[in-house]
Motif scaffolding. Structure first.
Motif, PDB file in Angstrom:
ATOM      1  N   HIS A 130     -86.411  45.249   9.821  1.00  0.00           N
ATOM      2  CA  HIS A 130     -87.451  45.684  10.745  1.00  0.00           C
ATOM      3  C   HIS A 130     -87.231  47.250  11.442  1.00  0.00           C
ATOM      4  O   HIS A 130     -88.028  47.863  11.544  1.00  0.00           O
ATOM      5  CB  HIS A 130     -87.494  44.906  11.586  1.00  0.00           C
ATOM      6  N   ALA A 131     -85.722  47.309  11.496  1.00  0.00           N
ATOM      7  CA  ALA A 131     -85.314  49.071  12.017  1.00  0.00           C
ATOM      8  C   ALA A 131     -85.926  49.805  11.122  1.00  0.00           C
ATOM      9  O   ALA A 131     -86.509  50.838  11.371  1.00  0.00           O
ATOM     10  CB  ALA A 131     -84.174  49.106  12.463  1.00  0.00           C
ATOM     11  N   HIS A 132     -85.713  49.457   9.647  1.00  0.00           N
ATOM     12  CA  HIS A 132     -86.155  50.578   8.544  1.00  0.00           C
ATOM     13  C   HIS A 132     -87.699  50.705   8.728  1.00  0.00           C
ATOM     14  O   HIS A 132     -88.195  51.841   8.386  1.00  0.00           O
ATOM     15  CB  HIS A 132     -85.738  50.190   7.318  1.00  0.00           C
ATOM     16  N   GLU A 133     -88.344  49.517   8.750  1.00  0.00           N
ATOM     17  CA  GLU A 133     -89.796  49.358   8.584  1.00  0.00           C
ATOM     18  C   GLU A 133     -90.487  50.329   9.784  1.00  0.00           C
ATOM     19  O   GLU A 133     -91.020  51.012   9.617  1.00  0.00           O
ATOM     20  CB  GLU A 133     -90.233  48.045   8.850  1.00  0.00           C
ATOM     21  N   PHE A 134     -89.710  50.042  11.119  1.00  0.00           N
ATOM     22  CA  PHE A 134     -90.181  50.965  12.219  1.00  0.00           C
ATOM     23  C   PHE A 134     -89.990  52.326  11.957  1.00  0.00           C
ATOM     24  O   PHE A 134     -90.990  52.979  12.201  1.00  0.00           O
ATOM     25  CB  PHE A 134     -89.342  50.730  13.314  1.00  0.00           C
ATOM     26  N   GLU A 135     -89.025  52.649  11.571  1.00  0.00           N
ATOM     27  CA  GLU A 135     -88.670  54.092  11.283  1.00  0.00           C
ATOM     28  C   GLU A 135     -89.623  54.830  10.338  1.00  0.00           C
ATOM     29  O   GLU A 135     -90.161  55.952  10.409  1.00  0.00           O
ATOM     30  CB  GLU A 135     -87.450  54.291  10.465  1.00  0.00           C
TER      31      GLU A 135
END
Ligand SMILES: Nc1nc2c(ncn2[C@@H]2O[C@H](COP(=O)(O)OP(=O)(O)OP(=O)(O)O)[C@@H](O)[C@H]2O)c(=O)[nH]1
Ligand SMILES: [Mg+2]
Length: 169
Positions: A130-135
């Motif tokens: 999810h952190a990658h998706e947010f980025e």
């Protein structure tokens, strides 16, 4: 603090202030007015944390949405520098209403940042993905926080301290 109803705006303010000042609720649509909390931390200039009603929830239909728009417009019409943190539920990084708000905020005279809430509800594996998706969705790093465990709150205070402060009155 702006974001969908129930995303955890009021809870995050309480967690940052370590006091239950803002009213929270398990049901969406709790915050109905813009609430200003004056904060003085150490020797830093005083500032206000502002808890706005959430979007995406209209009790009984249209009027609540219109009221949200009226309050938000009035807030942005106030003079002086300000910054906006868009709060997004860490479990759902890609909701259209949040991305629309992000786009709309880019047209406003304010600095923007995104914060992912309720990170305590994510598994380890989901945190990373999810952190990658947010980025990729929000074009930069997104701080993930929890009002329940306190995770990320020190980093959030640091981010807030770097935001522009209003001109001296
Ligand atoms: N697990 C978990 N629950 C949270 C967290 N933050 C908020 N909640 C819960 O989410 C619900 C909504 O929290 P609020 O802070 O009232 O949400 P809000 O964004 O202010 O909602 P509105 O005022 O209706 O727009 C409550 O049941 C909170 O206890 C968090 O970090 N972790
Ligand atoms: Mg609220």
């Amino acid at each position: 603090m702006v974001g969908r109803s129930n995303v955890g705006k009021s809870s995050l303010i309480n967690a940052l202030l370590r006091k239950p000042l803002a009213r929270t609720s398990a049901a969406p649509g709790k915050t109905r007015l813009a609430n200003f909390f004056r904060v003085q931390r150490g020797t830093a200039p005083a500032m206000y944390l502002v808890d706005l009603p959430g979007y995406g929830y209209a009790r009984g239909g249209g009027p609540a949405a219109r009221e949200f728009q009226r309050l938000t417009d009035a807030y942005f019409a106030r003079p002086g520098a300000r910054a906006v943190l868009l709060l997004v539920d860490s479990r759902h990084p890609g909701l259209e209403s949040d991305l629309d708000s992000w786009t709309w905020l880019s047209t406003q005279p304010c600095q923007r940042g995104v914060v992912g809430t309720k990170v305590d509800k994510l598994t380890r594996a989901d945190r990373t993905s999810h952190a990658h998706e947010f980025e990729s969705l929000y074009d930069g790093p997104v701080l993930l926080v929890s009002a329940v465990t306190g995770e990320g709150l020190e980093e959030l205070w640091k981010l807030i301290a770097r935001l522009p402060s209003p001109p001296a009155a």
